[in-house]
Design a protein around this motif. Sequence first.
Motif, PDB file in Angstrom:
ATOM      1  N   ALA A   4       0.834  -1.206   0.000  1.00 15.75           N
ATOM      2  CA  ALA A   4       0.000   0.000   0.000  1.00 15.75           C
ATOM      3  C   ALA A   4       0.868   1.256   0.000  1.00 15.75           C
ATOM      4  CB  ALA A   4      -0.931  -0.004   1.203  1.00 15.75           C
ATOM      5  N   GLN A   5       1.970   1.210   0.714  1.00 19.09           N
ATOM      6  CA  GLN A   5       2.887   2.353   0.748  1.00 19.09           C
ATOM      7  C   GLN A   5       3.539   2.568  -0.619  1.00 19.09           C
ATOM      8  OE1 GLN A   5       5.474   1.259   3.962  1.00 19.09           O
ATOM      9  NE2 GLN A   5       4.272   2.377   5.489  1.00 19.09           N
ATOM     10  N   GLN A   6       3.879   1.479  -1.285  1.00 19.06           N
ATOM     11  CA  GLN A   6       4.467   1.580  -2.616  1.00 19.06           C
ATOM     12  C   GLN A   6       3.478   2.197  -3.598  1.00 19.06           C
ATOM     13  OE1 GLN A   6       5.631  -2.452  -3.476  1.00 19.06           O
ATOM     14  NE2 GLN A   6       7.700  -2.161  -2.664  1.00 19.06           N
ATOM     15  N   ASN A  12       1.765   9.389  -5.751  1.00 13.44           N
ATOM     16  CA  ASN A  12       2.314  10.718  -5.485  1.00 13.44           C
ATOM     17  C   ASN A  12       3.268  11.137  -6.604  1.00 13.44           C
ATOM     18  OD1 ASN A  12       2.870  13.118  -4.024  1.00 13.44           O
ATOM     19  ND2 ASN A  12       4.713  12.171  -3.178  1.00 13.44           N
ATOM     20  N   GLN A  13       4.119  10.233  -7.024  1.00 15.41           N
ATOM     21  CA  GLN A  13       5.057  10.525  -8.113  1.00 15.41           C
ATOM     22  C   GLN A  13       4.292  10.809  -9.399  1.00 15.41           C
ATOM     23  OE1 GLN A  13       7.892   7.408  -8.891  1.00 15.41           O
ATOM     24  NE2 GLN A  13       9.109   8.675 -10.252  1.00 15.41           N
ATOM     25  N   GLY A  62       2.220   0.576 -13.858  1.00 16.20           N
ATOM     26  CA  GLY A  62       2.614  -0.042 -12.596  1.00 16.20           C
ATOM     27  C   GLY A  62       1.525   0.017 -11.544  1.00 16.20           C
ATOM     28  N   ILE A  63       0.726   1.075 -11.577  1.00 13.48           N
ATOM     29  CA  ILE A  63      -0.335   1.231 -10.593  1.00 13.48           C
ATOM     30  C   ILE A  63      -1.559   0.421 -11.001  1.00 13.48           C
ATOM     31  CG2 ILE A  63      -1.960   2.877  -9.579  1.00 13.48           C
ATOM     32  CD1 ILE A  63       0.263   4.983  -9.777  1.00 13.48           C
TER      33      ILE A  63
END
Length: 69
Positions: A4-6, A12-13, A62-63
């Motif tokens: 989840a942090q990744q 954000n990026q 990636g997301i």
Amino acid sequence: MERAQQKAALANQLYQLESEHRDLDEVIERLGDDKPFDQLKLQRLKKRKLILKDEITKLKTGILPDIIA
């Protein structure tokens, strides 16, 4: 929890890259309005914009990976 942090870091990026991409749109538009304009600067800004677009596409993949039906 690490996954989840990744995803949050990637999101954000992605937000930052999209923001820079929009900013470049505005700068390129304003630069094109100036007469005469700096062709080399315009080319560099457009190249940076394309690089950002590629990075945005990679991050989105990636997301949200493609779902094979």
